[in-house]
Design a protein around this motif. Structure first.
Motif, mmCIF file in Angstrom:
data_model
loop_
_atom_site.group_PDB
_atom_site.id
_atom_site.type_symbol
_atom_site.label_atom_id
_atom_site.label_comp_id
_atom_site.label_asym_id
_atom_site.label_seq_id
_atom_site.Cartn_x
_atom_site.Cartn_y
_atom_site.Cartn_z
ATOM 1 N N ASN A 151 -47.710 2.290 -20.829
ATOM 2 C CA ASN A 151 -47.069 4.055 -21.841
ATOM 3 C C ASN A 151 -45.832 3.211 -22.637
ATOM 4 O OD1 ASN A 151 -46.101 5.841 -23.488
ATOM 5 N ND2 ASN A 151 -45.228 6.908 -22.591
ATOM 6 N N GLY A 152 -45.616 2.804 -24.296
ATOM 7 C CA GLY A 152 -44.724 1.772 -24.405
ATOM 8 C C GLY A 152 -45.029 0.562 -25.657
ATOM 9 N N ALA A 153 -46.820 0.554 -25.036
ATOM 10 C CA ALA A 153 -46.859 -0.563 -25.018
ATOM 11 C C ALA A 153 -47.093 -1.677 -26.392
ATOM 12 C CB ALA A 153 -48.623 -1.086 -24.339
ATOM 13 N N GLY A 154 -46.708 -0.982 -27.230
ATOM 14 C CA GLY A 154 -46.834 -2.257 -28.886
ATOM 15 C C GLY A 154 -45.444 -2.748 -29.111
ATOM 16 N N GLY A 155 -44.241 -2.124 -27.986
ATOM 17 C CA GLY A 155 -43.256 -2.786 -28.911
ATOM 18 C C GLY A 155 -43.091 -4.419 -27.483
ATOM 19 N N ALA A 301 -33.318 -0.353 -36.517
ATOM 20 C CA ALA A 301 -33.341 0.912 -36.654
ATOM 21 C C ALA A 301 -35.162 -0.205 -37.026
ATOM 22 C CB ALA A 301 -33.049 0.286 -38.275
ATOM 23 N N ARG A 302 -36.025 -1.106 -37.391
ATOM 24 C CA ARG A 302 -36.657 -1.003 -37.298
ATOM 25 C C ARG A 302 -37.481 -0.857 -35.565
ATOM 26 N NH1 ARG A 302 -41.082 -2.423 -39.773
ATOM 27 N NH2 ARG A 302 -42.956 -4.052 -38.671
ATOM 28 N N VAL A 303 -37.015 -1.223 -34.717
ATOM 29 C CA VAL A 303 -37.174 -1.459 -33.314
ATOM 30 C C VAL A 303 -36.657 0.016 -32.464
ATOM 31 C CG1 VAL A 303 -36.371 -1.868 -30.872
ATOM 32 C CG2 VAL A 303 -36.939 -3.829 -32.581
ATOM 33 N N GLY A 304 -35.514 0.872 -33.063
ATOM 34 C CA GLY A 304 -35.097 2.269 -32.399
ATOM 35 C C GLY A 304 -36.358 2.818 -33.065
ATOM 36 N N GLU A 305 -36.691 3.092 -34.250
ATOM 37 C CA GLU A 305 -36.925 3.468 -34.736
ATOM 38 C C GLU A 305 -39.382 3.369 -34.569
ATOM 39 O OE1 GLU A 305 -36.287 3.079 -39.157
ATOM 40 O OE2 GLU A 305 -34.530 4.565 -38.229
ATOM 41 N N GLY A 306 -39.499 2.667 -33.471
ATOM 42 C CA GLY A 306 -40.844 2.713 -33.171
ATOM 43 C C GLY A 306 -41.653 2.029 -33.911
ATOM 44 N N ALA A 308 -41.530 -1.556 -35.170
ATOM 45 C CA ALA A 308 -42.178 -3.080 -34.008
ATOM 46 C C ALA A 308 -42.880 -3.192 -33.592
ATOM 47 C CB ALA A 308 -40.722 -3.424 -33.862
ATOM 48 N N LEU A 309 -43.664 -4.107 -34.218
ATOM 49 C CA LEU A 309 -45.123 -4.446 -33.096
ATOM 50 C C LEU A 309 -44.616 -6.043 -32.324
ATOM 51 C CD1 LEU A 309 -48.247 -4.438 -35.854
ATOM 52 C CD2 LEU A 309 -47.418 -2.760 -34.024
#
Length: 317
Positions: A151-155, A301-306, A308-309
């Motif tokens: 879960n949260g596998a796209g980061g 912000a790119r990471v925190g807001e979900g 980022a790939l």
């Protein structure tokens, strides 16, 4: 030296660039001229001061004025007692305790650093320490034929976890937002779930759930586990983590399912196995975007807001 600093918890606009004195390494410390620092969700949490555990050491104001723990660069100077490195060495590591990576220079304990493989760039090496250690320990014990859900596998951590579980022969399900479904498939995920449209705990059963953003109930996680299965969470809300620590242990004992918070071990011994596989080409490093030091607010912000790939990196030098 130039550094990105902040003095109060809040959104990215509390960050600013300042000129700070050059730091000097104390005994057992290394001064690193930073080439690149990758962004982790822990940076976003410590910027905002939420969840509450992100304020450890600084309840009312940040304990460290400069964020950034996953650093890569050159040794500039060493303190007394340092034996593993000398000026000019190329190093990388997770400087979680002292941070300071969003700056031209950072102080780090010798113990958290490793020699950067020549086959990886500084940008690539900076993506591994924290995310790699979480993925390595989070997928430990996976066997061929296991059903694994991340879960949260796209980061950052998730992109390594999918690949590691697949290499171990598991059937992998990746969960994240709709914008990351194709990315998770490209990493090798056999199935993907958009968490906004489907509750993954009503699927399964899974032999392992690695949860990087826990917020559901213990009973929902238990429902999704196979008999003898394991649930490990690394991040999430304070209430969810507390439920897993308390109710999770008891519930697991009664149902032969193991629910726990993963206490991630830090240091080179725990991230170098991932680095070795990246350097050998067995694992791929996925870099979503590279920002400059002046663009640190946008990077966070790119990471925190979900959005980022994979990993986001700040290129300093």
């Amino acid at each position: 030296m130039r550094a990105v600093v902040y003095d109060r918890y809040g959104p990215p606009d509390v960050l600013r660039i300042e000129s700070l004195p050059m730091p000097s390494p104390a005994a057992g410390q290394v001064l690193v001229r930073v080439a690149a620092t990758s962004v982790n969700l822990s940076d976003w949490e410590t910027l905002r001061g939420t969840p509450l555990y992100s304020r450890i050491g600084g309840l009312r104001a940040p304990a460290r004025r400069t964020l950034g723990s996953d650093i890569a660069g050159w040794v500039d100077a060493v303190g007394s007692g340092v034996t593993r490195f000398r000026p000019g060495d190329e190093v990388y590591g997770d400087n979680l305790a002292l941070k300071g990576g969003f700056a031209e220079y950072a102080i780090a304990p010798e113990s958290v650093l490793a020699t950067k493989p020549s086959g990886l760039t500084f940008v690539e090496a900076s993506t591994i320490p924290q995310a790699g250690a979480i993925a390595w320990q989070g997928t430990d014990g996976t066997e061929a034929g296991h059903r694994v859900l991340v879960n949260g596998a796209g980061g950052g951590s998730g992109s390594f976890a999918i690949q590691l579980a697949k290499r171990l022969g598991a059937h992998v399900t990746g969960v994240d937002n709709a914008g990351k479904l194709d990315f998770m498939r490209s990493l090798g995920a056999d199935e993907v779930i958009d968490y906004r449209s489907e509750d993954f705990t009503r699927r399964g059963p899974y032999d392992l759930i690695l949860d990087l953003v826990a917020h559901r109930s213990v009973f929902a996680y238990r429902r999704a586990l196979a008999r003898g299965g394991r649930y490990r969470c690394v991040g999430g809300s304070v209430s969810a983590l507390l439920r897993v620590l308390t109710l999770g242990s008891l519930t697991g004992l009664l149902t032969r399912r193991r629910l726990s918070v993963l206490a991630v071990k830090e240091g080179p011994a725990h991230f170098e196995p991932v680095t070795e596989r990246c350097a050998a080409g067995d694992l791929k490093i996925h870099i979503d975007h590279t920002f400059t030091l002046d663009e640190v607010p946008a990077a966070l912000a790119r990471v925190g807001e979900g959005h980022a790939l994979g990993k986001v990196v700040v290129s300093v030098s």
